[in-house]
Design an enzyme around this catalytic site. Structure first.
Site, PDB file in Angstrom:
ATOM      1  N   ASP A 117      46.977  13.025 -10.342  1.00  0.00           N
ATOM      2  CA  ASP A 117      46.621  14.249  -9.235  1.00  0.00           C
ATOM      3  C   ASP A 117      45.773  15.373  -9.189  1.00  0.00           C
ATOM      4  O   ASP A 117      46.006  15.652  -8.129  1.00  0.00           O
ATOM      5  CB  ASP A 117      48.303  14.626  -9.255  1.00  0.00           C
ATOM      6  CG  ASP A 117      48.704  15.322  -8.113  1.00  0.00           C
ATOM      7  OD1 ASP A 117      50.373  15.848  -8.342  1.00  0.00           O
ATOM      8  OD2 ASP A 117      47.927  15.118  -7.325  1.00  0.00           O
ATOM      9  N   ASP A 162      36.652  -2.248   3.282  1.00  0.00           N
ATOM     10  CA  ASP A 162      37.990  -1.536   2.325  1.00  0.00           C
ATOM     11  C   ASP A 162      39.681  -2.095   3.714  1.00  0.00           C
ATOM     12  O   ASP A 162      39.896  -2.500   4.447  1.00  0.00           O
ATOM     13  CB  ASP A 162      37.754  -0.650   2.038  1.00  0.00           C
ATOM     14  CG  ASP A 162      37.795  -0.934   0.404  1.00  0.00           C
ATOM     15  OD1 ASP A 162      39.377   0.200   0.551  1.00  0.00           O
ATOM     16  OD2 ASP A 162      37.790  -0.907  -0.670  1.00  0.00           O
ATOM     17  N   HIS A 195      42.419   3.704  -1.135  1.00  0.00           N
ATOM     18  CA  HIS A 195      41.337   3.381  -1.189  1.00  0.00           C
ATOM     19  C   HIS A 195      39.688   3.815  -0.717  1.00  0.00           C
ATOM     20  O   HIS A 195      39.431   3.528  -1.277  1.00  0.00           O
ATOM     21  CB  HIS A 195      41.678   1.880  -2.243  1.00  0.00           C
ATOM     22  CG  HIS A 195      40.900   1.476  -2.503  1.00  0.00           C
ATOM     23  ND1 HIS A 195      39.930   0.420  -2.361  1.00  0.00           N
ATOM     24  CD2 HIS A 195      40.083   1.598  -3.863  1.00  0.00           C
ATOM     25  CE1 HIS A 195      39.436   0.253  -2.973  1.00  0.00           C
ATOM     26  NE2 HIS A 195      39.478   0.979  -4.210  1.00  0.00           N
ATOM     27  N   ALA A 300      30.920  -9.982  -7.588  1.00  0.00           N
ATOM     28  CA  ALA A 300      29.833  -8.894  -8.371  1.00  0.00           C
ATOM     29  C   ALA A 300      28.706 -10.537  -9.651  1.00  0.00           C
ATOM     30  O   ALA A 300      27.922  -9.908  -9.703  1.00  0.00           O
ATOM     31  CB  ALA A 300      30.382  -8.184  -9.717  1.00  0.00           C
ATOM     32  N   TYR A 302      27.641 -13.508  -8.650  1.00  0.00           N
ATOM     33  CA  TYR A 302      26.607 -14.249  -7.769  1.00  0.00           C
ATOM     34  C   TYR A 302      25.437 -13.591  -7.975  1.00  0.00           C
ATOM     35  O   TYR A 302      25.063 -12.291  -8.238  1.00  0.00           O
ATOM     36  CB  TYR A 302      27.188 -14.074  -6.390  1.00  0.00           C
ATOM     37  CG  TYR A 302      28.461 -14.929  -5.728  1.00  0.00           C
ATOM     38  CD1 TYR A 302      28.406 -15.884  -6.039  1.00  0.00           C
ATOM     39  CD2 TYR A 302      29.335 -13.808  -4.998  1.00  0.00           C
ATOM     40  CE1 TYR A 302      29.450 -16.147  -5.139  1.00  0.00           C
ATOM     41  CE2 TYR A 302      30.225 -15.153  -4.005  1.00  0.00           C
ATOM     42  CZ  TYR A 302      30.638 -15.958  -4.831  1.00  0.00           C
ATOM     43  OH  TYR A 302      31.049 -16.248  -4.289  1.00  0.00           O
ATOM     44  N   SER A 367      36.044   0.730  -8.978  1.00  0.00           N
ATOM     45  CA  SER A 367      35.868   1.033  -7.166  1.00  0.00           C
ATOM     46  C   SER A 367      34.740   2.127  -7.502  1.00  0.00           C
ATOM     47  O   SER A 367      33.623   2.013  -6.396  1.00  0.00           O
ATOM     48  CB  SER A 367      36.965   1.418  -6.713  1.00  0.00           C
ATOM     49  OG  SER A 367      37.729  -0.246  -6.546  1.00  0.00           O
TER      50      SER A 367
END
Length: 517
Positions: A117, A162, A195, A300, A302, A367
């Site tokens: 926070d 997203d 997100h 990720a 690949y 992320s």
């Protein structure tokens, strides 16, 4: 070509089928011109539905991905029977020689740790990556969509696949943001989770003196919402969003999620479709602390030229415990306590502090790391819109700042360094500045390259006049590093530097100023 068709049915019925992902299958078949239903949906080839012939199947939505038509289908049978039916179908395909594929719809995981926070006074990651120096160089070259002042290009479009984005945030209201709801095309693409808004702020928050600043300026964000509060994120819906991103003109796709160790032929083909169209796909490496080279996490892992897997680094340039890593991960980027934009939880105008305490959050996870690399790519494409995904990937790996802790944990053995990536590898060491040198005499010059990149094939060295902003004399081609005695021009120059630049004009470096008398 991309065409998304959603079955025409009652909204409540559509929502019920979309959220029941455990009884969803994905069917891929070659695209052919043929009969479609009133909603534009092409019936699946009979041989692909043979195993489900006795079941109640309903096509939820269908889209084009290059040469393939992909259908998301709901099957009205117990979820535990779906796998058996798919195995039967695959065996039938092998016997009949039918083209295409059938698979279960895989569930996705968003790679963000719990949000903290407190509002911080500064964004440590931007300083760590050398963002101010990168911004200064872009401004020098003519930012706002120009590589050089006389070389105008369109703004770079970045797709964030997203939760959507909350555009009402004070740091995002004036950003260039468009969007689409993949689940319900007629509905809002607002972010109920937060997100997508965190990622958007990291990449594109506007510098307005109110809160934070994003990595880029003038970047166009395409927020592709493929999940909402009532649905489960799945590979099929993500694949639709990826194809939408490609067809809408995005040059970079941010994927801050994974499907774990599941596989998805549909998602794989969507990413290959992006590769075919020179779209870079930035993928978060994962938050389980594991080695992706031993236990691959998709997408990720690949091994495509356009996929850039990203792990996290902290303030010390070290790997945090949660971050995945491995020899098949390209680079690290800041992913711990990253301050960014977040949806307001209450009306900020009715709060004493103007809502700042609840409109910004610190978040951690790969992320955030993927978002930083996405922003870096947008900046590189401002330098040269023609860069290919493989060139971008290799340049970011080469220009990374290496650290002992990251050695061997990713290909770069280091974290994203915006200053080195945007300014390039060149440096002039001598002259050291302040000299008064006679015209027509020899000047000692020493230079070096801090890293090797294929974006610098030749190096040209010459005297440069800082007042007229022109090259004086004939440039000399030089190697990656060395010393020479350069003959100065037979003219007076009040403020001169020795400039070394790449032959393509992407990068240059100057010595400290001196004068020619």
């Amino acid at each position: 070509m991309f065409g998304l068709h959603v079955n025409e049915m009652a909204e409540s019925e559509l929502e019920k089928l979309v959220t029941d992902y455990e009884r969803q299958i994905i069917i891929g078949q070659p695209t052919t011109e043929g009969e479609t239903t009133v909603s534009g949906i092409k019936p699946a080839a009979p041989e692909l539905l043979e195993a489900f012939a006795e079941d109640n199947t309903r096509t939820i939505m269908q889209f084009r991905c290059g040469d393939w038509t992909i259908s998301l289908v709901h099957v009205d049978i117990p979820s535990w029977k779906v796998g058996e039916r798919i195995e039967s179908m695959q065996q039938f395909q092998a016997i009949a020689g039918a083209e295409g594929w059938v698979e279960r719809n895989a569930r996705l995981n968003f790679l963000q740790l719990p949000v903290t926070d407190p509002l911080q006074e500064q964004q440590w990651a931007l300083e760590k990556m050398g963002a101010p120096a990168a911004w200064s160089r872009l401004a020098e070259l003519g930012q706002n969509g120009t590589r050089r002042s006389n070389d105008t290009v369109a703004p770079v479009k970045v797709a964030i696949v997203d939760w959507g984005v909350f555009t009402g945030h004070e740091d995002l209201r004036k950003a260039k943001i468009s969007g689409k709801n993949i689940l319900h095309p007629s509905k809002s693409w607002n972010d109920e989770n937060g997100h997508g808004t965190l990622l958007t702020g990291t990449i594109a928050a506007v510098a307005n003196g109110l809160g934070i600043v994003g990595m880029t300026k003038g970047t166009e964000i395409s927020a592709l919402k493929f999940v909402d509060a009532r649905s489960t994120p799945t590979a099929g819906l993500a694949a639709i969003a990826v194809c939408e991103a490609v067809c809408s003109g995005a040059k970079v796709i941010n994927a801050s999620w994974d499907i774990g160790h599941d596989t998805s032929e549909t998602l794989r083909r969507a990413i290959k479709y992006a590769a075919k169209n020179n779209v870079t796909f930035v993928a978060a490496a994962g938050n389980s602390g594991s080695n992706n080279a031993r236990d691959p996490v998709l997408p990720a892992s690949y091994n495509f030229d356009n996929v850039i897997p990203v792990m996290a680094s902290d303030r010390n340039g070290e790997k945090p415990g949660f971050s995945n890593y491995g020899s098949n991960v390209d680079i690290a980027a800041p992913g711990v306590d990253i301050m960014s934009t977040h949806p307001y939880l209450t009306d900020p105008e009715n709060q004493p502090d103007g809502g700042l305490g609840i409109s910004y959050r610190n978040y951690s996870g790969t992320s955030a790391s993927a978002a930083h690399v996405t922003g870096a790519i947008a900046l590189l494409l401002q330098l040269d819109p023609g860069l290919k995904p493989r060139q971008i990937k290799e340049h970011l790996v080469a220009s990374a700042m290496r650290t002992p802790d990251l050695e061997g944990k990713c290909r770069a053995s280091g974290y994203l360094d915006l200053r080195r990536a945007i300014l390039g590898p060149l440096a002039v060491i001598v002259p050291r500045g302040g000299e008064r040198l006679r015209r027509g005499t020899l000047c000692e010059v020493e230079w070096r390259s801090d890293y090797e990149t294929e974006l610098v094939r030749k190096r040209l060295l010459a005297v440069f006049d800082l007042q007229t902003m022109t090259t004086v004399g004939t440039p000399v081609e030089v190697g990656p590093e060395g010393q020479i005695h350069l003959e100065l021009p037979d003219v007076k120059v009040r403020r001169a530097v020795i400039r070394i630049k790449s032959d393509n004009g992407l990068f240059h470096a100057d010595s400290k100023p001196f004068s020619i008398i």
